[in-house]
Design a protein around this motif. Sequence first.
Motif, PDB file in Angstrom:
ATOM      1  N   PRO A   1      61.744  36.010  37.492  1.00  0.00           N
ATOM      2  CA  PRO A   1      61.350  34.565  37.221  1.00  0.00           C
ATOM      3  C   PRO A   1      59.959  34.281  37.855  1.00  0.00           C
ATOM      4  CG  PRO A   1      63.641  34.539  37.461  1.00  0.00           C
ATOM      5  CD  PRO A   1      63.035  35.907  37.850  1.00  0.00           C
ATOM      6  N   ARG A   2      59.749  34.614  39.066  1.00  0.00           N
ATOM      7  CA  ARG A   2      58.670  34.132  39.869  1.00  0.00           C
ATOM      8  C   ARG A   2      57.896  35.281  40.441  1.00  0.00           C
ATOM      9  NH1 ARG A   2      59.256  30.390  37.916  1.00  0.00           N
ATOM     10  NH2 ARG A   2      60.092  28.245  38.288  1.00  0.00           N
ATOM     11  N   GLU A   3      58.093  36.470  39.711  1.00  0.00           N
ATOM     12  CA  GLU A   3      57.507  37.745  39.997  1.00  0.00           C
ATOM     13  C   GLU A   3      56.624  38.390  39.041  1.00  0.00           C
ATOM     14  OE1 GLU A   3      59.346  40.752  43.045  1.00  0.00           O
ATOM     15  OE2 GLU A   3      59.282  41.717  41.189  1.00  0.00           O
ATOM     16  N   PHE A   4      55.448  38.853  39.217  1.00  0.00           N
ATOM     17  CA  PHE A   4      54.797  39.415  38.188  1.00  0.00           C
ATOM     18  C   PHE A   4      53.939  40.831  38.846  1.00  0.00           C
ATOM     19  CE2 PHE A   4      54.602  36.174  35.127  1.00  0.00           C
ATOM     20  CZ  PHE A   4      54.932  35.054  35.678  1.00  0.00           C
ATOM     21  N   THR A   5      53.973  41.841  37.966  1.00  0.00           N
ATOM     22  CA  THR A   5      53.113  42.981  38.329  1.00  0.00           C
ATOM     23  C   THR A   5      51.864  43.062  37.464  1.00  0.00           C
ATOM     24  OG1 THR A   5      55.188  44.281  38.600  1.00  0.00           O
ATOM     25  CG2 THR A   5      53.042  45.289  38.530  1.00  0.00           C
ATOM     26  N   LEU A   6      50.646  43.018  38.163  1.00  0.00           N
ATOM     27  CA  LEU A   6      49.595  43.343  37.327  1.00  0.00           C
ATOM     28  C   LEU A   6      48.883  44.415  37.526  1.00  0.00           C
ATOM     29  CD1 LEU A   6      49.906  40.376  38.755  1.00  0.00           C
ATOM     30  CD2 LEU A   6      47.537  39.940  38.893  1.00  0.00           C
ATOM     31  N   TYR A   7      48.437  45.259  36.390  1.00  0.00           N
ATOM     32  CA  TYR A   7      47.850  46.451  36.432  1.00  0.00           C
ATOM     33  C   TYR A   7      46.558  46.228  36.095  1.00  0.00           C
ATOM     34  CZ  TYR A   7      52.662  48.296  35.647  1.00  0.00           C
ATOM     35  OH  TYR A   7      54.047  48.502  35.717  1.00  0.00           O
ATOM     36  N   VAL A   8      45.439  46.890  37.010  1.00  0.00           N
ATOM     37  CA  VAL A   8      44.157  46.788  36.366  1.00  0.00           C
ATOM     38  C   VAL A   8      43.545  48.493  36.838  1.00  0.00           C
ATOM     39  CG1 VAL A   8      43.467  44.605  37.036  1.00  0.00           C
ATOM     40  CG2 VAL A   8      43.510  46.387  38.752  1.00  0.00           C
ATOM     41  N   PHE A   9      42.361  48.667  36.270  1.00  0.00           N
ATOM     42  CA  PHE A   9      41.811  50.008  36.376  1.00  0.00           C
ATOM     43  C   PHE A   9      41.476  50.420  38.239  1.00  0.00           C
ATOM     44  CE2 PHE A   9      41.752  50.759  32.233  1.00  0.00           C
ATOM     45  CZ  PHE A   9      40.596  50.748  31.474  1.00  0.00           C
ATOM     46  N   ARG A  10      41.654  51.499  38.382  1.00  0.00           N
ATOM     47  CA  ARG A  10      41.666  51.837  39.753  1.00  0.00           C
ATOM     48  C   ARG A  10      40.307  51.377  40.306  1.00  0.00           C
ATOM     49  NH1 ARG A  10      44.124  55.983  42.444  1.00  0.00           N
ATOM     50  NH2 ARG A  10      42.984  56.357  44.417  1.00  0.00           N
ATOM     51  N   SER A  11      39.212  51.646  39.495  1.00  0.00           N
ATOM     52  CA  SER A  11      38.067  51.352  40.005  1.00  0.00           C
ATOM     53  C   SER A  11      37.510  49.961  40.340  1.00  0.00           C
ATOM     54  CB  SER A  11      36.791  52.170  39.266  1.00  0.00           C
ATOM     55  OG  SER A  11      37.032  51.247  37.735  1.00  0.00           O
ATOM     56  N   MET A  12      38.553  48.959  39.592  1.00  0.00           N
ATOM     57  CA  MET A  12      38.352  47.577  39.576  1.00  0.00           C
ATOM     58  C   MET A  12      39.160  46.947  40.667  1.00  0.00           C
ATOM     59  SD  MET A  12      37.348  46.720  35.528  1.00  0.00           S
ATOM     60  CE  MET A  12      36.634  47.781  34.595  1.00  0.00           C
ATOM     61  N   ALA A  13      39.946  47.569  41.434  1.00  0.00           N
ATOM     62  CA  ALA A  13      40.905  47.115  42.217  1.00  0.00           C
ATOM     63  C   ALA A  13      40.548  46.053  43.332  1.00  0.00           C
ATOM     64  CB  ALA A  13      41.720  48.251  42.998  1.00  0.00           C
ATOM     65  N   GLN A  14      39.371  46.257  43.893  1.00  0.00           N
ATOM     66  CA  GLN A  14      38.778  45.401  44.573  1.00  0.00           C
ATOM     67  C   GLN A  14      38.202  44.059  44.248  1.00  0.00           C
ATOM     68  OE1 GLN A  14      35.553  46.407  47.543  1.00  0.00           O
ATOM     69  NE2 GLN A  14      36.150  48.403  47.381  1.00  0.00           N
ATOM     70  N   THR A  15      37.850  43.942  42.667  1.00  0.00           N
ATOM     71  CA  THR A  15      37.219  42.780  42.013  1.00  0.00           C
ATOM     72  C   THR A  15      38.658  42.070  41.837  1.00  0.00           C
ATOM     73  OG1 THR A  15      35.601  43.780  41.177  1.00  0.00           O
ATOM     74  CG2 THR A  15      36.238  41.846  40.053  1.00  0.00           C
ATOM     75  N   ALA A  16      39.761  42.684  41.292  1.00  0.00           N
ATOM     76  CA  ALA A  16      40.932  42.236  40.995  1.00  0.00           C
ATOM     77  C   ALA A  16      41.553  41.470  42.009  1.00  0.00           C
ATOM     78  CB  ALA A  16      41.884  43.090  40.450  1.00  0.00           C
ATOM     79  N   TRP A  17      41.442  42.126  43.422  1.00  0.00           N
ATOM     80  CA  TRP A  17      42.252  41.581  44.382  1.00  0.00           C
ATOM     81  C   TRP A  17      41.464  40.093  44.751  1.00  0.00           C
ATOM     82  CZ3 TRP A  17      46.358  42.586  47.309  1.00  0.00           C
ATOM     83  CH2 TRP A  17      46.507  42.045  48.350  1.00  0.00           C
ATOM     84  N   HIS A  18      40.114  40.365  44.730  1.00  0.00           N
ATOM     85  CA  HIS A  18      39.135  39.023  44.974  1.00  0.00           C
ATOM     86  C   HIS A  18      39.387  38.046  44.082  1.00  0.00           C
ATOM     87  CE1 HIS A  18      35.524  36.868  46.237  1.00  0.00           C
ATOM     88  NE2 HIS A  18      35.298  36.832  44.794  1.00  0.00           N
ATOM     89  N   GLU A  19      39.809  38.241  42.658  1.00  0.00           N
ATOM     90  CA  GLU A  19      39.729  37.185  41.712  1.00  0.00           C
ATOM     91  C   GLU A  19      41.206  36.448  41.978  1.00  0.00           C
ATOM     92  OE1 GLU A  19      37.196  36.187  40.225  1.00  0.00           O
ATOM     93  OE2 GLU A  19      36.162  38.102  39.116  1.00  0.00           O
ATOM     94  N   VAL A  20      42.341  37.133  42.125  1.00  0.00           N
ATOM     95  CA  VAL A  20      43.643  36.700  42.386  1.00  0.00           C
ATOM     96  C   VAL A  20      43.430  35.996  43.741  1.00  0.00           C
ATOM     97  CG1 VAL A  20      46.000  37.177  42.491  1.00  0.00           C
ATOM     98  CG2 VAL A  20      44.579  38.693  41.261  1.00  0.00           C
ATOM     99  N   LYS A  21      42.930  36.484  44.871  1.00  0.00           N
ATOM    100  CA  LYS A  21      42.863  35.712  45.999  1.00  0.00           C
ATOM    101  C   LYS A  21      42.132  34.458  45.991  1.00  0.00           C
ATOM    102  CE  LYS A  21      41.281  35.899  50.650  1.00  0.00           C
ATOM    103  NZ  LYS A  21      40.431  37.052  51.581  1.00  0.00           N
ATOM    104  N   THR A  22      41.054  34.315  45.131  1.00  0.00           N
ATOM    105  CA  THR A  22      40.249  33.085  45.166  1.00  0.00           C
ATOM    106  C   THR A  22      41.219  32.120  44.100  1.00  0.00           C
ATOM    107  OG1 THR A  22      38.354  34.192  44.717  1.00  0.00           O
ATOM    108  CG2 THR A  22      38.170  32.215  43.939  1.00  0.00           C
ATOM    109  N   ALA A  23      41.808  32.519  43.229  1.00  0.00           N
ATOM    110  CA  ALA A  23      42.827  31.712  42.541  1.00  0.00           C
ATOM    111  C   ALA A  23      43.789  31.094  43.290  1.00  0.00           C
ATOM    112  CB  ALA A  23      43.212  32.418  41.156  1.00  0.00           C
ATOM    113  N   MET A  24      44.413  31.951  44.002  1.00  0.00           N
ATOM    114  CA  MET A  24      45.563  31.610  45.098  1.00  0.00           C
ATOM    115  C   MET A  24      44.885  30.443  46.078  1.00  0.00           C
ATOM    116  SD  MET A  24      47.186  35.056  46.162  1.00  0.00           S
ATOM    117  CE  MET A  24      48.429  34.514  47.128  1.00  0.00           C
ATOM    118  N   ILE A  25      43.862  30.607  46.574  1.00  0.00           N
ATOM    119  CA  ILE A  25      43.323  29.557  47.299  1.00  0.00           C
ATOM    120  C   ILE A  25      42.817  28.251  46.660  1.00  0.00           C
ATOM    121  CG2 ILE A  25      40.780  29.047  48.720  1.00  0.00           C
ATOM    122  CD1 ILE A  25      40.469  32.083  49.421  1.00  0.00           C
TER     123      ILE A  25
END
Lengths: 182, 975
Positions: free
Chosen positions: A148-172
């Motif tokens: 209910p409160r847990e999600f798995t996000l899949y992104v291309f390996r090469s874009m992992a850093q960008t994905a991490w950054h975007e999610v972190k910014t949204a969390m902030i």
Amino acid sequence: MVSLIPTPPLTVPPIFLGACQLATVDLGPLASFTPKKGQESALQAYLATLDLACPPPNHAQSNSTQSVLWAGAAQWFFQGPLPEKLMQFAYVSDQSDGWATLSLSGATAPNVLARLYPLDLREKVFGVGQLARAPLMHMASLLHRTKPREFTLYVFRSMAQTAWHEVKTAMIHVAARGRDGV
Amino acid sequence: MRLDHLGAIDRSMPVNFEFDGVAYSGFAGDTLASALLANGVKLTGRSFKYHRPRGIFTIGSAEPNAMITLIEGAQRTPNLRASMIEIYEGIRAFSQNNWPSLRHDVMAINDVFSPFLGAGFYYKTFMWPRKFWENIYEPVIRRAAGLGSLATEPDQSVSEKAFAHCDLLVIGGGPAGLLAARTAARAGLDVILADEDTTLGGRLLYEQEEIDDAPASLWLQKLLIELRALPNVRLMTRTTVTGLYDGGTFSALERVSLHMQPAGDLPRECFWRIVAKHAILAAGALERPIAFANNDRPGIMLANAVRGYVNRFGVVPGLKVSIFANNDDARRTARDLMAAGVNVVAILDSRADAPSAENCPVYLKVEILNTEGRHGLTHLRFRHAAGEAYLATDCLGLSGGWNPSLHLACHMNGRPAWNDAIAAFVPSVDMVAGLTTAGAAAGVFSTLGAMRSGQDAALAALISLKVKAPAKSKLRLPDADDATYRITPLWAQKSDTRAWVDLANDVTTKDIDLAVQEGFISVEHMKRYTTQGMAPDQGKSANVLALAYLADTSGREIAQTGTTTFRPPFAPQSIGAMGAGGQKKGFAPERFLTSHAASVSLGAPMIEAGLWYRPSYFPQKGETTWRETCDREVGLVRSAVGVCDVSTLGKIDIQGQDAARFLDFIYTNTMSTLPEGRVRYGIMLREDGHVLDDGTTAHLGPNHYLMTTTTSAASQVMRHLDFVHQAYCADWDLSTISVTENWAQFAIAGPKARALIESLSGQPINLSFMGFVNLQLSEIVARVFRISFSGEESYELAVPARYGASLWHKLIVLAKTYEGGPYGMEALNVLRIEKGLLTHAEMHGRVTAFDLGLSSKMSSKKDFIGRAAAGRAGLLGPGREELVGLIAPVGHTISAGAHLYPTDKAPVRENDQGYVTSACYSPTLGRYLALAFLRDGREKQGQEIRLVDHLRDLDVLCQVENPVFYDNTGERLRG
């Protein structure tokens, strides 16, 4: 004889912000498969022996160690140890190294995802076991609600850093709103 | 002036702020407008064209006059409405459009020259003498034009964007919206209620109203407590719904930390896209003025604003207040002010039959002749039923009636309908599927009427969503005001002096008269000719007045004249919010190679190619220019061994019994004859016969192929394959998927390449040119392709991406032992140009296989995508620009982008023969080389051509050659 050392797509410690947690997660082997023409029912029968099936669009089907994720037109992802006989009924392609997987969980996880995906994530519309091929910002992605409160996000390996950054910014930004984090 | 006993401001929290450099104070809860009025500041700006002194005109988001520049730290924002800025400690506000000061503005001279500055004056002037335009007129106009000025530093603020989904979106939190939300929420719908104000309540925040025999605020608080407690209700205040789009999608702008004390990581604004199954527009109504002589002075305000400032902020905008109106509603201003102890000197009513019994003087059949008071109203001169009068008054509450705020309902190009009973436009029935209008926005003006209207709209929505309505006991409406709206239309009063229609753009009745006189009688023409309605307020308080006046002046009905097109956004929307997260690196995802960290630590500058970061060159100690490094790396590959990360090229896994057939359909040449363990070069066309991409495809095993694509075309080709598969080959036994990310792939090129690989794997390798084999590296199955992009003996080694970083490290170390090393994009490009190999510099989307000299690759034995179109006249044969190589004389530089001309003609457009696509210095040949497209180039080999780069001042005679400059026979390749 050479010995090569494996490196994960992203090496970062988990983040806890507000009522939300982001972490990298290793879900093991991943492979795409498409049923061979004429073998669709044989495939379903075989998967049934494993307590699995090819789920309809936007759904996942799991047993205790493996999952089948709908991934597109006539395409599914097999997650977990690959069953030997799968290649008899389907064309299989290894995807284990192509994707980075992140786990987002917590009470405000849907609010965080509202900043990232153009999807209706209300639990009654997108419940546990449902998934979508949808862009995480500008990145091709798969989003899977595992709890209910847990999600798995899949992104291309090469874009992992960008994905991490975007999610972190949204969390902030969500955490900064306090309380409900709407 | 501030009243002690009224207003919802927090008197325990004083706020200090500055306006035009002067310090003032107000209270938390004040807007800049209310705080300025409380401090007796009436002059807040200068009008756009005539620079006339102006004051605050409205309360809320439709303000046309008080446009403010706000400086908050490093942030400078122009064109904000004073009535929408919530003050907080330390903000610095500035008036606009004046110099050197607001009180003494030099440009007020425009007011004196107003007869020459009427509508469209710029279409009739600034034409003579011609040369004055560029040096005098244009710079002067540029300096004088515009409103507000921008900061020159980049915007540092951070905003965000988000999506929301609901069953019902209620736009507007006044009585209609609140009842709609309550009804739907009680039925269990997921409701979003959005309002642009800081708190919900709408008119209840500005008016003296009773609900259920108690102050309206009590009823409001009780309802908000209920709504806040419901998990299926989301209340969004400070959120303006700005646009209505297809499929129940709305844009909205939320002011998160804007105009608040800076607070940590809160974003400034949030740009929302809201998707709703159904929506209710309950945005209320906006009051409109009447045009009469000099009706634009500071102190002349809309009647609802005068009483709103008193009721909500405890601020009196004047000491001798008068009212001028054509309707009963405006009387409330007089009554509220008198009840608060303010001196109301007169009610002026344009109607002959209006009520005349009030606690202040009432004049009927009023016609205002003129006003006085340049920096603030002082007097009115008017005619009335019993004569003429000259009235001392410093604040006039003006009302010509109310306009329902139906803008959003018209955003899909619908037009509203004219309603004579209320002399206003109302939404047409079913303007937008899934949208209902309620309350004042639908022309239902009384408070009780609005509540009923909102509830009914929600009940209708429940029916269309097939959800059960709440029990009757939950649908009881409270007791509330239900006054009848009485109005006699009045748009303008005759005057020889200017009478303002659109305050924001300084458009008067004279301008509309002129437009009609000159034939611009369509409302769309009148708008553009006079600029009425084109200011930041989008004519919210002027449009209906203008078109009604236009109708009268051109002898038509209002319904006949119609409205102009309504377009989003409803209110100004900052681009920073719409583009949130997209600045700098946020613009696009960054894609990193598994060898990225290693390349960076080796000092390689990175360049971006198709979102990937790739190393440009690997400078060694002592090398001072990139060319030095590049020349060395080229030499490395040609004489020893070079290693390059080529993981970025697209890789597509293709399987199935129909895989070979599919490849034959996609490629121009035949792939189905390719044996297992072999690789073949192919080109593919678009449907229009032009080249889409080239690449190699390997036959990996039974019914199993691997296609490669150019880096920047990877997703294009994948989309192309998906489309062809689904549209043309839907029932084929076929599977395609991208595996670009799954494999890290490295080119190992040079005479010592084989030795390096054998060293790595510990086993001999015997692979002929264009062969493929699996290679065991410990427990890993790697793939080796003997293909070359450099012209040397070359292999590409692929491993699962998790081993990429480790393999790269090992390859670099091994290469050193063979006197080789890494090479980057610059060297890669030189090597391939020397061999005449193509990239998307050559396959730029407008070339055919014929142009590239690859006609032999177009099979005549099968059909393939683009075959028919490629054979069209004009796409092949004489006159086409064909691929050639160019060699420059030693010591001369040539460049990509240069154009080609015959040696005996002038280098001008008319003589253009072609252009250069790629160029480089070749250390192997000791001179510059280029690949180019030259008209009928193939038959010009051996001839000279003139290469001119007009931008870089290059003019060189080059030799036209076969594009394969180096190792023409391919000996080194196949060795």
